[in-house]
Design a protein around this motif. Structure first.
Motif, PDB file in Angstrom:
ATOM      1  N   LYS A  38       0.462  -1.267   0.077  1.00 22.96           N
ATOM      2  CA  LYS A  38       0.018   0.015   0.056  1.00 22.96           C
ATOM      3  C   LYS A  38       0.599   1.284   0.150  1.00 22.96           C
ATOM      4  O   LYS A  38       0.219   2.503  -0.448  1.00 22.96           O
ATOM      5  N   GLU A  39       1.883   1.147   0.507  1.00 24.46           N
ATOM      6  CA  GLU A  39       2.830   2.481   0.250  1.00 24.46           C
ATOM      7  C   GLU A  39       3.526   2.528  -0.795  1.00 24.46           C
ATOM      8  O   GLU A  39       4.488   3.479  -1.233  1.00 24.46           O
ATOM      9  N   GLY A  40       3.436   1.772  -1.907  1.00 25.87           N
ATOM     10  CA  GLY A  40       3.951   1.728  -3.318  1.00 25.87           C
ATOM     11  C   GLY A  40       5.437   1.110  -3.214  1.00 25.87           C
ATOM     12  O   GLY A  40       5.824   1.052  -4.197  1.00 25.87           O
ATOM     13  N   ASP A  41       5.689   0.495  -2.177  1.00 23.85           N
ATOM     14  CA  ASP A  41       6.992  -0.295  -2.119  1.00 23.85           C
ATOM     15  C   ASP A  41       6.940  -1.542  -2.878  1.00 23.85           C
ATOM     16  O   ASP A  41       5.835  -2.081  -3.044  1.00 23.85           O
ATOM     17  N   GLU A  95      -5.237   5.117 -11.463  1.00 20.88           N
ATOM     18  CA  GLU A  95      -6.069   6.092 -10.630  1.00 20.88           C
ATOM     19  C   GLU A  95      -6.947   5.387  -9.715  1.00 20.88           C
ATOM     20  O   GLU A  95      -7.203   5.563  -8.681  1.00 20.88           O
ATOM     21  N   ASP A  96      -7.948   4.892 -10.554  1.00 18.94           N
ATOM     22  CA  ASP A  96      -8.890   4.134  -9.756  1.00 18.94           C
ATOM     23  C   ASP A  96      -8.659   2.973  -8.977  1.00 18.94           C
ATOM     24  O   ASP A  96      -8.999   2.792  -7.865  1.00 18.94           O
ATOM     25  N   MET A  97      -7.685   2.088  -9.335  1.00 12.01           N
ATOM     26  CA  MET A  97      -7.190   0.984  -8.631  1.00 12.01           C
ATOM     27  C   MET A  97      -6.491   1.564  -7.287  1.00 12.01           C
ATOM     28  O   MET A  97      -6.710   1.075  -6.129  1.00 12.01           O
ATOM     29  N   TYR A 135      -7.574   0.857  -3.711  1.00 10.28           N
ATOM     30  CA  TYR A 135      -6.692   0.035  -2.774  1.00 10.28           C
ATOM     31  C   TYR A 135      -6.316   0.870  -1.409  1.00 10.28           C
ATOM     32  O   TYR A 135      -6.547   0.319  -0.231  1.00 10.28           O
ATOM     33  N   HIS A 136      -6.224   2.019  -1.461  1.00  8.13           N
ATOM     34  CA  HIS A 136      -5.891   2.861  -0.290  1.00  8.13           C
ATOM     35  C   HIS A 136      -6.962   3.155   0.457  1.00  8.13           C
ATOM     36  O   HIS A 136      -6.694   2.951   1.772  1.00  8.13           O
ATOM     37  N   ASP A 137      -8.228   3.361   0.033  1.00 11.43           N
ATOM     38  CA  ASP A 137      -9.268   3.540   0.772  1.00 11.43           C
ATOM     39  C   ASP A 137      -9.877   2.626   1.425  1.00 11.43           C
ATOM     40  O   ASP A 137     -10.590   2.579   2.302  1.00 11.43           O
ATOM     41  N   TRP A 185      -2.445  -5.543   2.625  1.00 11.94           N
ATOM     42  CA  TRP A 185      -1.843  -6.567   1.875  1.00 11.94           C
ATOM     43  C   TRP A 185      -1.325  -6.312   0.387  1.00 11.94           C
ATOM     44  O   TRP A 185      -1.004  -5.161   0.253  1.00 11.94           O
ATOM     45  N   LEU A 186      -1.209  -7.166  -0.483  1.00  9.31           N
ATOM     46  CA  LEU A 186      -0.288  -7.005  -1.631  1.00  9.31           C
ATOM     47  C   LEU A 186      -1.185  -6.725  -2.937  1.00  9.31           C
ATOM     48  O   LEU A 186      -2.286  -7.163  -2.803  1.00  9.31           O
TER      49      LEU A 186
END
Length: 156
Positions: free
Chosen positions: A13-16, A77-79, A83-85, A90-91
């Motif tokens: 979720k952090e974009g890592d 952007e939608d994903m 994902y964040h909201d 998880w991955l």
């Protein structure tokens, strides 16, 4: 599951970037086919978050379980927003990775949401993860582990 995602990169979720070989090794994996535009997905995702949190984050030792989100959203952007909201920690497979289409075919995904529970090599334990979580709660994880062990013993 490690085999299925071999050569791929997942994100958290952090974009890592996350190496699937490390993240999925020796785990039962839920492949979560979902999208933010899908009302049944938006209904089930909070339940899946609670299930995941109890199983992985609040259990000692943490259960050997991971989820990989495979988006059917209409854009990156939608994903990312969905994902964040709404999703747990998880991955995910990047929205731009065409491998998600292969996985949809491989696991015969014809409707959303779909939670396919697989063992490490990608073999299906159940394609009814969503129903089992709704009906059985955390107890379904024990049955998934038992099936994975039976597969393992059968292979040996």
């Amino acid at each position: 599951m490690v085999e299925v995602f071999s050569g791929k990169t997942l994100v958290n979720k952090e974009g890592d970037l996350v190496d699937p070989e490390e993240a999925l090794r020796n785990k039962v994996v839920g492949l979560y086919f979902s999208a933010g535009w899908c009302p049944p997905c938006r209904d089930f995702t909070p339940l899946l978050c609670d299930f995941y949190t109890e199983l992985v984050e609040e259990t000692e030792p943490p259960a050997q379980f991971e989820i990989v989100f495979l988006s059917s959203d209409k854009s990156t952007e939608d994903m990312v927003e969905y994902y964040h909201d709404m999703h747990g920690d998880w991955l995910a497979l990047s929205w731009t990775d065409p491998f998600k289409h292969e996985l949809k075919k491989r696991y015969n995904i014809t409707a959303l949401p779909k939670l396919v529970i697989v063992k490490e090599n990608g073999q299906v334990i159940t394609d009814k993860g969503r129903k089992q979580i709704r009906d059985q709660g955390l107890a379904c994880f024990r049955s998934w582990i038992e099936v994975a062990e039976i597969f393992q013993n059968f292979k040996a």
